[in-house]
Design a protein around this motif. Structure first.
Motif, PDB file in Angstrom:
ATOM      1  N   ARG A   3       0.837  -1.198   0.000  1.00 27.35           N
ATOM      2  CA  ARG A   3       0.000   0.000   0.000  1.00 27.35           C
ATOM      3  C   ARG A   3       0.876   1.253   0.000  1.00 27.35           C
ATOM      4  O   ARG A   3       1.844   1.340   0.754  1.00 27.35           O
ATOM      5  CB  ARG A   3      -0.914  -0.003   1.222  1.00 27.35           C
ATOM      6  CG  ARG A   3      -2.032   1.040   1.154  1.00 27.35           C
ATOM      7  CD  ARG A   3      -2.923   0.948   2.376  1.00 27.35           C
ATOM      8  NE  ARG A   3      -3.537  -0.375   2.529  1.00 27.35           N
ATOM      9  CZ  ARG A   3      -4.615  -0.758   1.863  1.00 27.35           C
ATOM     10  NH1 ARG A   3      -5.197   0.061   0.998  1.00 27.35           N
ATOM     11  NH2 ARG A   3      -5.121  -1.954   2.055  1.00 27.35           N
ATOM     12  N   GLU A   7      -2.180   6.156  -0.161  1.00 26.58           N
ATOM     13  CA  GLU A   7      -3.349   5.334   0.139  1.00 26.58           C
ATOM     14  C   GLU A   7      -3.586   5.281   1.649  1.00 26.58           C
ATOM     15  O   GLU A   7      -4.735   5.320   2.113  1.00 26.58           O
ATOM     16  CB  GLU A   7      -3.144   3.925  -0.407  1.00 26.58           C
ATOM     17  CG  GLU A   7      -3.292   3.792  -1.917  1.00 26.58           C
ATOM     18  CD  GLU A   7      -3.051   2.371  -2.366  1.00 26.58           C
ATOM     19  OE1 GLU A   7      -4.023   1.710  -2.766  1.00 26.58           O
ATOM     20  OE2 GLU A   7      -1.890   1.917  -2.297  1.00 26.58           O
ATOM     21  N   TYR A   8      -2.505   5.144   2.407  1.00 27.45           N
ATOM     22  CA  TYR A   8      -2.644   5.155   3.860  1.00 27.45           C
ATOM     23  C   TYR A   8      -3.272   6.468   4.325  1.00 27.45           C
ATOM     24  O   TYR A   8      -4.183   6.480   5.166  1.00 27.45           O
ATOM     25  CB  TYR A   8      -1.279   4.971   4.530  1.00 27.45           C
ATOM     26  CG  TYR A   8      -0.919   3.530   4.811  1.00 27.45           C
ATOM     27  CD1 TYR A   8      -1.618   2.795   5.755  1.00 27.45           C
ATOM     28  CD2 TYR A   8       0.132   2.909   4.136  1.00 27.45           C
ATOM     29  CE1 TYR A   8      -1.283   1.468   6.024  1.00 27.45           C
ATOM     30  CE2 TYR A   8       0.469   1.583   4.393  1.00 27.45           C
ATOM     31  CZ  TYR A   8      -0.244   0.876   5.349  1.00 27.45           C
ATOM     32  OH  TYR A   8       0.073  -0.445   5.604  1.00 27.45           O
ATOM     33  N   ARG A  11      -7.016   6.513   3.554  1.00 25.82           N
ATOM     34  CA  ARG A  11      -7.800   5.575   4.358  1.00 25.82           C
ATOM     35  C   ARG A  11      -7.867   6.020   5.816  1.00 25.82           C
ATOM     36  O   ARG A  11      -8.874   5.775   6.501  1.00 25.82           O
ATOM     37  CB  ARG A  11      -7.212   4.172   4.244  1.00 25.82           C
ATOM     38  CG  ARG A  11      -7.319   3.626   2.809  1.00 25.82           C
ATOM     39  CD  ARG A  11      -7.154   2.131   2.783  1.00 25.82           C
ATOM     40  NE  ARG A  11      -8.206   1.486   3.571  1.00 25.82           N
ATOM     41  CZ  ARG A  11      -8.082   0.274   4.106  1.00 25.82           C
ATOM     42  NH1 ARG A  11      -6.961  -0.406   3.940  1.00 25.82           N
ATOM     43  NH2 ARG A  11      -9.057  -0.263   4.797  1.00 25.82           N
ATOM     44  N   ILE A  12      -6.803   6.649   6.306  1.00 33.29           N
ATOM     45  CA  ILE A  12      -6.832   7.190   7.668  1.00 33.29           C
ATOM     46  C   ILE A  12      -7.886   8.292   7.779  1.00 33.29           C
ATOM     47  O   ILE A  12      -8.667   8.340   8.736  1.00 33.29           O
ATOM     48  CB  ILE A  12      -5.434   7.708   8.075  1.00 33.29           C
ATOM     49  CG1 ILE A  12      -4.480   6.526   8.312  1.00 33.29           C
ATOM     50  CG2 ILE A  12      -5.517   8.582   9.332  1.00 33.29           C
ATOM     51  CD1 ILE A  12      -3.023   6.912   8.471  1.00 33.29           C
ATOM     52  N   GLU A 155      -2.522  -3.990   7.660  1.00 35.32           N
ATOM     53  CA  GLU A 155      -2.701  -2.645   7.108  1.00 35.32           C
ATOM     54  C   GLU A 155      -3.924  -1.943   7.675  1.00 35.32           C
ATOM     55  O   GLU A 155      -3.890  -0.729   7.944  1.00 35.32           O
ATOM     56  CB  GLU A 155      -2.793  -2.731   5.579  1.00 35.32           C
ATOM     57  CG  GLU A 155      -1.494  -3.160   4.914  1.00 35.32           C
ATOM     58  CD  GLU A 155      -1.612  -3.278   3.409  1.00 35.32           C
ATOM     59  OE1 GLU A 155      -2.728  -3.036   2.875  1.00 35.32           O
ATOM     60  OE2 GLU A 155      -0.602  -3.597   2.758  1.00 35.32           O
ATOM     61  N   VAL A 159      -3.948   1.543   9.789  1.00 35.14           N
ATOM     62  CA  VAL A 159      -4.794   2.682   9.410  1.00 35.14           C
ATOM     63  C   VAL A 159      -5.567   3.197  10.628  1.00 35.14           C
ATOM     64  O   VAL A 159      -5.636   4.403  10.883  1.00 35.14           O
ATOM     65  CB  VAL A 159      -5.772   2.289   8.282  1.00 35.14           C
ATOM     66  CG1 VAL A 159      -6.861   3.345   8.115  1.00 35.14           C
ATOM     67  CG2 VAL A 159      -5.013   2.114   6.978  1.00 35.14           C
ATOM     68  N   GLY A 190       1.488   3.789  11.714  1.00 37.92           N
ATOM     69  CA  GLY A 190       0.292   4.495  11.282  1.00 37.92           C
ATOM     70  C   GLY A 190       0.399   5.993  11.447  1.00 37.92           C
ATOM     71  O   GLY A 190      -0.027   6.768  10.577  1.00 37.92           O
ATOM     72  N   GLU A 245       5.066  -5.142   7.905  1.00 36.22           N
ATOM     73  CA  GLU A 245       4.585  -3.886   7.336  1.00 36.22           C
ATOM     74  C   GLU A 245       4.919  -2.689   8.228  1.00 36.22           C
ATOM     75  O   GLU A 245       5.371  -1.654   7.713  1.00 36.22           O
ATOM     76  CB  GLU A 245       3.073  -3.972   7.080  1.00 36.22           C
ATOM     77  CG  GLU A 245       2.445  -2.711   6.499  1.00 36.22           C
ATOM     78  CD  GLU A 245       2.941  -2.337   5.104  1.00 36.22           C
ATOM     79  OE1 GLU A 245       2.473  -1.305   4.574  1.00 36.22           O
ATOM     80  OE2 GLU A 245       3.781  -3.077   4.537  1.00 36.22           O
TER      81      GLU A 245
END
Length: 517
Positions: A3, A7-8, A11-12, A155, A159, A190, A245
């Motif tokens: 990811r 994108e992180y 999505r957060i 992931e 997030v 995160g 990750e």
């Protein structure tokens, strides 16, 4: 598929965690700020319903599952905070979950999981370690098709934890440096992947317990590597290997890794209590411990530092240990061993040399007709520099002394045992042991140890932790040493020989008069 950072970020921003989580306060610690000469801000994740940030990641993960996955149920393994987050989230979503916890988990955390989950959660106590609980959770997942809710290497969990970063940026966009505790890496990865995209000049420092520094080990190796052993005090970050990750993200976005010891963590718990009247769990106080240590080695003024109180689920019985150790961590107390003459008035003369300093502890033991040995705790006003001056003063007045403030065996065991040497010479060898703590564990430890060798010294004290700590001496002939070592290797306990520890030689050994700097 990996990811991307963008994108992180997206999505957060879109995470549904606020169905269950609160936007926790960012509180300035006024007393600590004045003491350290910098503005210290603390993100109060103890305000979450489960008293920990773990709710965010668990809930976000569950919200991403399909109806079919939810229908089959969830499973998670945890010794505490993650379990509570999953239990609370499962009840909120109306989903069945099985939580596997080691039998050594504190009662307060087991009961909290049951209370948060209610009828939707089954608690299974399995094994005596997190690894054994994790293996059982994986077995249940395969057998019944449950979806595993991982504590950090996921992931969706990352997030969820990253939503803290969004709040931080809104609450105080002017922070210079942010200190974040690390266990498996879900929290720091995160937060850092979000903040570094929007404020790349913000310095992010990872803080680990020196007994479970899995990120530091991974950074040195260039990949996640398992630690041989993790410490027992800061159980919320007692992780043997960083997540894959989280490590990938930490490599890109974390600027520095520092470690803190148990005494420094205890001092940070007190710092947080002094400003907030909240009692952080050891892992929850790591960021403040890191700030204190960082400023000792990098003196500066007028900066803005942030930390995260990531959990406040402390076992009440741990508080006595915290209270004993916090002033050592603040460098407001030292414990020293001193030889004094065995004559009337010697103790009074020694106290006069202390120059009005308060004595916090005093243990005396007759040694010979010529001298006595004492274990003494002394209040310090100016830290280690003052201790160096005191040691010099004692030496110039004929008092031989040495510092035990960093001697873990002395602080854990010897301070409670000062008072006896064997009346005759023994072939005594000394060992410290750790074993899983649960009802009957001490007897099982003794049964496993066996009766082949005579025990000459024994000290055990329950610290309210998941592991029992024992100091034991054995009468071992030189010709039996190889057999004894083989016996210890078969027992399966973590142990370390302490025969050459100066605190042992000075106070408890039959080698009278040994005194080492």
């Amino acid at each position: 598929m990996t990811r991307s950072a963008n994108e992180y970020l997206k999505r957060i921003l879109l995470s549904p965690v606020y169905d269950v989580a609160v936007n926790s306060d960012l509180q300035k610690l006024d007393k600590l700020s004045a003491s350290l000469g910098n503005d210290i801000w603390l993100k109060r994740e103890d305000q979450q319903p489960v008293k920990s940030f773990k709710l965010r990641g668990a809930y976000n993960k569950i919200c991403q599952l399909s109806d079919a996955q939810l229908a089959k149920g969830l499973v998670a393994s945890s010794a505490g905070n993650h379990a509570q987050g999953v239990a609370y989230s499962a009840k909120k979503k109306g989903v069945k979950a099985t939580i596997v916890m080691p039998a050594t988990a504190p009662d307060i955390k087991v009961e909290a999981v049951r209370n948060f989950g209610g009828e939707f959660v089954d608690v299974v106590l399995h094994g005596t370690s997190f690894e054994q609980a994790k293996e059982e959770a994986l077995r249940l997942s395969k057998e019944f098709g449950y979806t595993m809710v991982a504590p950090f290497d996921d992931e969706d969990v990352i997030v969820g934890q990253g939503t803290i970063a969004r709040e931080l940026l809104e609450q105080n966009p002017d922070l210079d440096t942010l200190f974040i505790a690390v266990g498996g890496g879900g929290l720091i990865s995160g937060i850092s992947v979000f903040l570094k995209q929007l404020k790349p000049d913000l310095k992010i420092i990872a803080v680990e317990s020196d007994e479970s520094a899995c990120l530091q080990a991974a950074m040195l190796a260039g990949k996640p590597v398992p630690l041989e052993h993790v410490g027992i005090f800061a159980d919320g970050v007692a992780v043997k290997i960083i997540g894959e990750e989280p490590f990938r993200l930490c490599q890109q976005y974390v600027d520095e890794v520092i470690t803190v010891n148990t005494d420094e963590i205890c001092a940070a718990i007190k710092d947080i209590f002094d400003d907030t009247r909240v009692i952080a769990e050891p892992a929850g106080a790591l960021s403040i411990a890191g700030i204190r240590k960082y400023l000792r080695t990098n003196p500066m003024q007028g900066k803005k530092f942030g930390g995260i109180l990531c959990g406040a689920n402390i076992n009440f019985h741990t508080l006595r240990y915290v209270s004993e150790r916090c002033e050592l961590g603040e460098q407001k107390e030292a414990v020293i061993a001193v030889k004094i003459p065995e004559r009337k008035g010697a103790f009074r003369a020694f106290c006069e040399l202390l120059g009005g300093r308060a004595i916090t502890e005093f243990n005396y033991r007759y040694s010979t007709d010529r001298e006595a040995h004492i274990f003494v705790g002394i209040k310090l006003r100016e830290g280690r520099q003052e201790l160096a001056q005191l040691t010099e003063s004692l030496g110039s007045n004929g008092y031989n002394s040495f510092d035990l403030s960093e001697n873990e065996m002395a602080k854990l065991h010897v301070r409670y045992m000062v008072g006896g040497r064997p009346p005759s010479l023994l072939n005594e060898k000394l060992f410290s042991f750790e074993f899983p703590e649960y009802p009957g564990a001490l007897m099982k430890f003794l049964d496993t140890l066996g009766e082949r060798w005579n025990i000459t010294l024994f000290h055990y004290r329950n610290h309210g932790a998941a592991e029992g700590l024992v100091l034991a001496g054995f009468d071992i002939q030189d010709t039996e040493r190889g057999e004894f070592d083989q016996h210890l290797a078969k027992l399966g306990y973590i142990y370390q020989e302490q025969t050459d520890n100066p605190a042992y030689k000075f106070f408890l050994s039959d080698v009278n008069g040994v005194f080492e700097k």
